[in-house]
Design a protein around this motif. Structure first.
Motif, PDB file in Angstrom:
ATOM      1  N   SER A 107       7.832  21.461  19.657  1.00  0.00           N
ATOM      2  CA  SER A 107       6.612  20.783  19.192  1.00  0.00           C
ATOM      3  C   SER A 107       6.941  19.625  18.252  1.00  0.00           C
ATOM      4  N   LEU A 108       8.095  19.679  17.614  1.00  0.00           N
ATOM      5  CA  LEU A 108       8.511  18.592  16.731  1.00  0.00           C
ATOM      6  C   LEU A 108       9.041  17.394  17.512  1.00  0.00           C
ATOM      7  N   ASN A 109       9.227  17.538  18.825  1.00  0.00           N
ATOM      8  CA  ASN A 109       9.654  16.429  19.679  1.00  0.00           C
ATOM      9  C   ASN A 109       8.475  15.637  20.213  1.00  0.00           C
ATOM     10  N   ASN A 110       7.259  16.094  19.951  1.00  0.00           N
ATOM     11  CA  ASN A 110       6.055  15.437  20.449  1.00  0.00           C
ATOM     12  C   ASN A 110       5.352  14.747  19.286  1.00  0.00           C
ATOM     13  N   ALA A 111       5.332  13.425  19.298  1.00  0.00           N
ATOM     14  CA  ALA A 111       4.760  12.653  18.189  1.00  0.00           C
ATOM     15  C   ALA A 111       3.267  12.861  18.023  1.00  0.00           C
ATOM     16  N   LEU A 112       2.607  13.423  19.015  1.00  0.00           N
ATOM     17  CA  LEU A 112       1.173  13.667  18.912  1.00  0.00           C
ATOM     18  C   LEU A 112       0.856  15.077  18.406  1.00  0.00           C
ATOM     19  N   SER A 113       1.862  15.914  18.258  1.00  0.00           N
ATOM     20  CA  SER A 113       1.611  17.297  17.843  1.00  0.00           C
ATOM     21  C   SER A 113       1.318  17.393  16.351  1.00  0.00           C
ATOM     22  N   PRO A 114       0.545  18.392  15.959  1.00  0.00           N
ATOM     23  CA  PRO A 114       0.298  18.616  14.532  1.00  0.00           C
ATOM     24  C   PRO A 114       1.600  18.885  13.764  1.00  0.00           C
ATOM     25  N   GLN A 115       2.574  19.510  14.423  1.00  0.00           N
ATOM     26  CA  GLN A 115       3.843  19.806  13.781  1.00  0.00           C
ATOM     27  C   GLN A 115       4.596  18.528  13.423  1.00  0.00           C
ATOM     28  N   PHE A 116       4.630  17.559  14.365  1.00  0.00           N
ATOM     29  CA  PHE A 116       5.312  16.300  14.075  1.00  0.00           C
ATOM     30  C   PHE A 116       4.588  15.534  12.978  1.00  0.00           C
ATOM     31  N   ALA A 137      11.636   1.401   3.769  1.00  0.00           N
ATOM     32  CA  ALA A 137      10.828   1.702   2.582  1.00  0.00           C
ATOM     33  C   ALA A 137       9.344   1.496   2.856  1.00  0.00           C
ATOM     34  N   CYS A 138       9.023   0.790   3.922  1.00  0.00           N
ATOM     35  CA  CYS A 138       7.632   0.502   4.253  1.00  0.00           C
ATOM     36  C   CYS A 138       7.102   1.465   5.315  1.00  0.00           C
ATOM     37  N   CYS A 139       7.732   1.524   6.461  1.00  0.00           N
ATOM     38  CA  CYS A 139       7.269   2.378   7.563  1.00  0.00           C
ATOM     39  C   CYS A 139       7.917   3.752   7.484  1.00  0.00           C
ATOM     40  N   THR A 140       7.105   4.790   7.649  1.00  0.00           N
ATOM     41  CA  THR A 140       7.670   6.133   7.677  1.00  0.00           C
ATOM     42  C   THR A 140       8.224   6.462   9.048  1.00  0.00           C
ATOM     43  N   ALA A 173       2.834  16.815  10.564  1.00  0.00           N
ATOM     44  CA  ALA A 173       3.134  17.490   9.292  1.00  0.00           C
ATOM     45  C   ALA A 173       4.532  17.119   8.806  1.00  0.00           C
ATOM     46  N   TYR A 174       5.475  17.036   9.736  1.00  0.00           N
ATOM     47  CA  TYR A 174       6.844  16.633   9.380  1.00  0.00           C
ATOM     48  C   TYR A 174       6.879  15.219   8.811  1.00  0.00           C
ATOM     49  N   THR A 175       6.189  14.276   9.469  1.00  0.00           N
ATOM     50  CA  THR A 175       6.207  12.901   8.958  1.00  0.00           C
ATOM     51  C   THR A 175       5.508  12.801   7.611  1.00  0.00           C
ATOM     52  N   TRP A 176       4.459  13.598   7.410  1.00  0.00           N
ATOM     53  CA  TRP A 176       3.822  13.630   6.095  1.00  0.00           C
ATOM     54  C   TRP A 176       4.801  14.164   5.057  1.00  0.00           C
ATOM     55  N   LEU A 177       5.488  15.232   5.420  1.00  0.00           N
ATOM     56  CA  LEU A 177       6.418  15.877   4.498  1.00  0.00           C
ATOM     57  C   LEU A 177       7.517  14.923   4.045  1.00  0.00           C
ATOM     58  N   LEU A 194       0.828  -1.208   0.000  1.00  0.00           N
ATOM     59  CA  LEU A 194       0.000   0.000   0.000  1.00  0.00           C
ATOM     60  C   LEU A 194       0.863   1.258   0.000  1.00  0.00           C
ATOM     61  N   ARG A 195       2.004   1.204   0.694  1.00  0.00           N
ATOM     62  CA  ARG A 195       2.931   2.346   0.715  1.00  0.00           C
ATOM     63  C   ARG A 195       3.577   2.534  -0.649  1.00  0.00           C
ATOM     64  N   THR A 196       4.043   1.444  -1.263  1.00  0.00           N
ATOM     65  CA  THR A 196       4.745   1.574  -2.538  1.00  0.00           C
ATOM     66  C   THR A 196       3.800   1.973  -3.660  1.00  0.00           C
ATOM     67  N   GLU A 197       2.527   1.586  -3.553  1.00  0.00           N
ATOM     68  CA  GLU A 197       1.541   1.966  -4.566  1.00  0.00           C
ATOM     69  C   GLU A 197       1.056   3.392  -4.383  1.00  0.00           C
ATOM     70  N   GLY A 198       1.299   3.977  -3.224  1.00  0.00           N
ATOM     71  CA  GLY A 198       0.874   5.340  -2.957  1.00  0.00           C
ATOM     72  C   GLY A 198      -0.494   5.454  -2.313  1.00  0.00           C
ATOM     73  N   SER A 199      -1.146   4.341  -1.996  1.00  0.00           N
ATOM     74  CA  SER A 199      -2.450   4.379  -1.332  1.00  0.00           C
ATOM     75  C   SER A 199      -2.315   4.795   0.128  1.00  0.00           C
ATOM     76  N   LEU A 200      -1.164   4.509   0.713  1.00  0.00           N
ATOM     77  CA  LEU A 200      -0.906   4.801   2.117  1.00  0.00           C
ATOM     78  C   LEU A 200       0.318   5.699   2.183  1.00  0.00           C
ATOM     79  N   THR A 201       0.123   6.921   2.673  1.00  0.00           N
ATOM     80  CA  THR A 201       1.222   7.884   2.713  1.00  0.00           C
ATOM     81  C   THR A 201       2.103   7.701   3.935  1.00  0.00           C
ATOM     82  N   LEU A 202       1.489   7.565   5.109  1.00  0.00           N
ATOM     83  CA  LEU A 202       2.228   7.442   6.361  1.00  0.00           C
ATOM     84  C   LEU A 202       1.928   6.098   7.013  1.00  0.00           C
TER      85      LEU A 202
END
Length: 123
Positions: free
Chosen positions: A87-96, A37-40, A98-102, A12-20
């Protein structure tokens, strides 16, 4: 150790259906083994800690974002953050998140962007 992430999920990740894809990689019996390559993001801290600060010696181990394993993008974002990157040190924050999406969308491209373009994509 744990079991490997199922190939169907990684597909699902390699096909692009799953981003994170975040996984529990703490190393105990319940954890998963997940190829970069599988887990972000692969969390390695305790269940009570959702810190995402790989490499910091004074904190409990947290998330390791495979797509940015050298933390180049993370450090560039922290340098420009108004809270010095806390805020980037907190895995529950919107900033983190957004970073993992990026870094999860096109990890090879983000490190090449200028600081301005990186921040524009991050925002």
């Amino acid at each position: 150790g744990g079991q490997e992430m199922p190939a169907q999920v990684c597909q699902l990740r390699t096909e692009g259906s799953l981003t994170l894809l975040w996984a529990d990689c703490r190393g105990d019996q319940a954890s998963l083994l997940c190829h970069p390559a599988c887990c972000t993001t692969c969390f390695s801290g305790s269940t009570s800690s959702l810190s995402a600060s790989p490499g910091s010696g004074d904190k409990e181990p947290g998330g390791i974002t495979h797509a940015d394993s050298d933390e180049e993008v993370l450090n560039r974002l922290k340098k420009s953050a108004p809270d010095n990157g806390e805020s980037l040190n907190n895995a529950l924050s919107p900033q983190f998140k957004a970073y993992t999406w990026l870094v999860g969308t096109d990890p090879t491209n983000d490190a090449k962007l200028s600081d301005i373009l990186l921040l524009q994509r991050y925002a």
